[in-house]
Design a protein around this motif. Structure first.
Motif, PDB file in Angstrom:
ATOM      1  N   LEU A 133      -0.295   4.260  -4.551  1.00 13.04           N
ATOM      2  CA  LEU A 133      -0.044   3.138  -3.859  1.00 13.04           C
ATOM      3  C   LEU A 133       0.533   1.975  -4.526  1.00 13.04           C
ATOM      4  O   LEU A 133       1.223   1.226  -3.976  1.00 13.04           O
ATOM      5  CB  LEU A 133      -1.457   2.433  -3.489  1.00 13.04           C
ATOM      6  CG  LEU A 133      -2.388   3.309  -2.282  1.00 13.04           C
ATOM      7  CD1 LEU A 133      -3.646   2.939  -2.155  1.00 13.04           C
ATOM      8  CD2 LEU A 133      -1.650   3.105  -1.077  1.00 13.04           C
ATOM      9  N   VAL A 134       0.639   1.790  -5.903  1.00 10.57           N
ATOM     10  CA  VAL A 134       1.089   0.634  -6.392  1.00 10.57           C
ATOM     11  C   VAL A 134       2.478   0.796  -6.708  1.00 10.57           C
ATOM     12  O   VAL A 134       3.400  -0.029  -6.349  1.00 10.57           O
ATOM     13  CB  VAL A 134       0.431   0.398  -8.205  1.00 10.57           C
ATOM     14  CG1 VAL A 134       1.417  -0.436  -8.770  1.00 10.57           C
ATOM     15  CG2 VAL A 134      -0.986  -0.022  -7.869  1.00 10.57           C
TER      16      VAL A 134
ATOM     17  N   VAL B  27      -4.459   7.078   1.940  1.00 13.39           N
ATOM     18  CA  VAL B  27      -3.781   7.379   2.830  1.00 13.39           C
ATOM     19  C   VAL B  27      -3.888   6.346   4.095  1.00 13.39           C
ATOM     20  O   VAL B  27      -2.882   5.985   4.684  1.00 13.39           O
ATOM     21  CB  VAL B  27      -3.882   8.784   3.479  1.00 13.39           C
ATOM     22  CG1 VAL B  27      -3.222   9.021   4.936  1.00 13.39           C
ATOM     23  CG2 VAL B  27      -3.521   9.761   2.356  1.00 13.39           C
ATOM     24  N   ALA B  28      -5.120   5.974   4.374  1.00  7.92           N
ATOM     25  CA  ALA B  28      -5.606   4.923   5.536  1.00  7.92           C
ATOM     26  C   ALA B  28      -4.907   3.431   4.852  1.00  7.92           C
ATOM     27  O   ALA B  28      -4.230   2.955   5.761  1.00  7.92           O
ATOM     28  CB  ALA B  28      -7.027   4.668   5.728  1.00  7.92           C
ATOM     29  N   ILE B  29      -4.962   3.224   3.658  1.00  2.00           N
ATOM     30  CA  ILE B  29      -4.149   1.942   3.092  1.00  2.00           C
ATOM     31  C   ILE B  29      -2.797   2.107   3.430  1.00  2.00           C
ATOM     32  O   ILE B  29      -2.237   1.167   3.947  1.00  2.00           O
ATOM     33  CB  ILE B  29      -4.721   1.911   1.833  1.00  2.00           C
ATOM     34  CG1 ILE B  29      -6.361   1.374   1.571  1.00  2.00           C
ATOM     35  CG2 ILE B  29      -3.869   0.777   1.278  1.00  2.00           C
ATOM     36  CD1 ILE B  29      -6.932   1.414   0.160  1.00  2.00           C
ATOM     37  N   PHE B  30      -2.249   3.060   3.006  1.00  4.12           N
ATOM     38  CA  PHE B  30      -0.692   3.369   3.177  1.00  4.12           C
ATOM     39  C   PHE B  30      -0.321   3.173   4.595  1.00  4.12           C
ATOM     40  O   PHE B  30       0.813   2.316   4.911  1.00  4.12           O
ATOM     41  CB  PHE B  30      -0.504   4.756   2.602  1.00  4.12           C
ATOM     42  CG  PHE B  30       0.912   5.361   3.220  1.00  4.12           C
ATOM     43  CD1 PHE B  30       1.960   4.675   2.992  1.00  4.12           C
ATOM     44  CD2 PHE B  30       1.110   6.304   4.247  1.00  4.12           C
ATOM     45  CE1 PHE B  30       3.461   5.048   3.200  1.00  4.12           C
ATOM     46  CE2 PHE B  30       2.273   6.711   4.661  1.00  4.12           C
ATOM     47  CZ  PHE B  30       3.358   6.026   4.260  1.00  4.12           C
ATOM     48  N   ARG B  31      -0.977   3.664   5.646  1.00  8.66           N
ATOM     49  CA  ARG B  31      -0.596   3.555   6.770  1.00  8.66           C
ATOM     50  C   ARG B  31      -0.874   2.101   7.348  1.00  8.66           C
ATOM     51  O   ARG B  31       0.070   1.523   8.201  1.00  8.66           O
ATOM     52  CB  ARG B  31      -1.234   4.619   7.816  1.00  8.66           C
ATOM     53  CG  ARG B  31      -0.816   5.906   7.687  1.00  8.66           C
ATOM     54  CD  ARG B  31      -1.695   7.097   8.395  1.00  8.66           C
ATOM     55  NE  ARG B  31      -1.298   8.411   8.157  1.00  8.66           N
ATOM     56  CZ  ARG B  31      -1.948   9.453   8.086  1.00  8.66           C
ATOM     57  NH1 ARG B  31      -3.445   9.199   8.189  1.00  8.66           N
ATOM     58  NH2 ARG B  31      -1.332  10.688   7.995  1.00  8.66           N
ATOM     59  N   TYR B  32      -1.836   1.590   6.953  1.00  8.42           N
ATOM     60  CA  TYR B  32      -2.068   0.265   7.369  1.00  8.42           C
ATOM     61  C   TYR B  32      -0.865  -0.773   6.833  1.00  8.42           C
ATOM     62  O   TYR B  32      -0.352  -1.645   7.657  1.00  8.42           O
ATOM     63  CB  TYR B  32      -3.225  -0.275   6.700  1.00  8.42           C
ATOM     64  CG  TYR B  32      -3.669  -1.958   7.025  1.00  8.42           C
ATOM     65  CD1 TYR B  32      -4.351  -2.235   8.155  1.00  8.42           C
ATOM     66  CD2 TYR B  32      -3.269  -2.870   6.040  1.00  8.42           C
ATOM     67  CE1 TYR B  32      -4.537  -3.451   8.579  1.00  8.42           C
ATOM     68  CE2 TYR B  32      -3.583  -3.944   6.270  1.00  8.42           C
ATOM     69  CZ  TYR B  32      -4.304  -4.738   7.513  1.00  8.42           C
ATOM     70  OH  TYR B  32      -4.582  -5.864   7.835  1.00  8.42           O
ATOM     71  N   ILE B  33      -0.675  -0.634   5.598  1.00  6.97           N
ATOM     72  CA  ILE B  33       0.528  -1.319   4.980  1.00  6.97           C
ATOM     73  C   ILE B  33       1.706  -0.997   5.981  1.00  6.97           C
ATOM     74  O   ILE B  33       2.455  -2.035   6.186  1.00  6.97           O
ATOM     75  CB  ILE B  33       0.706  -1.085   3.456  1.00  6.97           C
ATOM     76  CG1 ILE B  33      -0.470  -1.331   2.701  1.00  6.97           C
ATOM     77  CG2 ILE B  33       1.999  -1.589   3.071  1.00  6.97           C
ATOM     78  CD1 ILE B  33      -0.800  -2.955   2.728  1.00  6.97           C
ATOM     79  N   CYS B  34       2.172   0.138   6.201  1.00  2.04           N
ATOM     80  CA  CYS B  34       3.307   0.474   6.795  1.00  2.04           C
ATOM     81  C   CYS B  34       3.272  -0.238   8.431  1.00  2.04           C
ATOM     82  O   CYS B  34       4.337  -0.583   8.807  1.00  2.04           O
ATOM     83  CB  CYS B  34       3.303   1.971   6.941  1.00  2.04           C
ATOM     84  SG  CYS B  34       3.900   2.798   5.669  1.00  2.04           S
ATOM     85  N   ARG B  35       1.982  -0.288   8.994  1.00  2.00           N
ATOM     86  CA  ARG B  35       2.245  -1.017  10.208  1.00  2.00           C
ATOM     87  C   ARG B  35       2.285  -2.601  10.122  1.00  2.00           C
ATOM     88  O   ARG B  35       2.813  -3.119  10.978  1.00  2.00           O
ATOM     89  CB  ARG B  35       0.855  -0.370  10.886  1.00  2.00           C
ATOM     90  CG  ARG B  35       0.880   0.860  11.298  1.00  2.00           C
ATOM     91  CD  ARG B  35      -0.251   1.502  11.829  1.00  2.00           C
ATOM     92  NE  ARG B  35      -0.421   2.919  12.082  1.00  2.00           N
ATOM     93  CZ  ARG B  35      -1.438   3.801  11.773  1.00  2.00           C
ATOM     94  NH1 ARG B  35      -2.519   3.253  11.394  1.00  2.00           N
ATOM     95  NH2 ARG B  35      -1.234   5.144  12.363  1.00  2.00           N
ATOM     96  N   LYS B  36       1.700  -3.047   9.090  1.00  2.00           N
ATOM     97  CA  LYS B  36       1.870  -4.499   8.754  1.00  2.00           C
ATOM     98  C   LYS B  36       2.922  -5.178   8.427  1.00  2.00           C
ATOM     99  O   LYS B  36       3.503  -6.057   8.779  1.00  2.00           O
ATOM    100  CB  LYS B  36       0.481  -4.985   8.111  1.00  2.00           C
ATOM    101  CG  LYS B  36       0.539  -6.493   7.904  1.00  2.00           C
ATOM    102  CD  LYS B  36      -0.787  -6.989   7.300  1.00  2.00           C
ATOM    103  CE  LYS B  36      -0.872  -8.474   7.199  1.00  2.00           C
ATOM    104  NZ  LYS B  36      -2.230  -9.083   7.077  1.00  2.00           N
TER     105      LYS B  36
END
Length: 219
Positions: A17-18, A68-77
């Motif tokens: 993630l980093v 993976v949930a954090i990754f997708r959230y960042i991609c959407r934001k």
């Protein structure tokens, strides 16, 4: 208000993630939580994640766990490069295909070897774990890399970043995971090169720990 990311850089998904967020220039504040000191099992961290697992993302009052949930959230934001997570239905699906597969394959099988060789054979059947990991590496090469440079074609994506961070883990004990695997070795070096300097920065603590382990065990 910037995003807070609660991490331990000895954790594979935390490192991924980093690397992802720095590569995509997403602003965030890293909050270190030392698993080896049990900080993930104490308050106030348990208020964020009662399961005591890392990573955890905090965006204002919103708390999210699971890498993976954090990754997708960042991609959407945020706006992230097309290669990291494509905007097309098919491109996203191919990255997601690996992200769904890796939980019980790349992550689980590489981590099991790491745990067995670091903490002793009393905890893990290391021979079976190594055999399972070798099968996983065969599957990774056959299913996801095939004749292409990266998991989703000719450019690095988050799938590659996450996979590379997992495959590094059993190298902690000195295991040569790329022996007789020139295609995976070349892929790994491409991922590392495409994400520099963030890849090596994220792994600096891991590398230091590995050197101490090898010296202590005279490996």
């Amino acid at each position: 208000m910037s995003i807070k990311l609660y991490i331990d850089m000895l954790s594979q998904p935390c490192r991924a993630l980093v690397i992802f967020m720095k590569t995509c220039k997403v602003p965030f504040e890293a909050v270190q939580v030392a698993i080896r000191k049990g900080e993930n099992r104490k308050e106030p961290f348990l208020k964020l994640n009662p399961l005591g697992k890392l990573p955890v993302m905090v965006d204002g009052q919103f708390v999210l766990t699971e890498s993976v949930a954090i990754f997708r959230y960042i991609c959407r934001k945020f706006s992230v490069p097309e290669n990291i997570y494509p905007s097309s239905l098919e491109g996203q699906a191919k990255v997601d295909e690996y992200l769904e597969w890796q939980h019980m394959n790349t992550r689980y099988k590489a981590a099991t070897v790491f745990i067995g060789e670091l903490f002793g054979r009393g905890n893990v059947d290391v021979d079976k774990a190594v055999s399972d990991m070798n099968q996983m590496m065969d599957d990774l090469e056959m299913m996801f890399l095939k004749n292409q440079e990266f998991i989703n074609g000719d450019q690095v994506s988050f799938a590659d970043i996450l996979a590379a961070c997992e495959i590094v883990q059993p190298m902690f004990s000195g295991r040569k995971v790329f022996d007789d695997r020139p295609r995976i070795k070349s892929w790994f070096e491409r991922v590392r090169r495409e994400t520099q300097p963030h890849f090596d920065e994220a792994h600096s603590i891991f590398y230091q720990g590995r050197e101490r382990f090898l010296r202590k065990n005279k490996l």
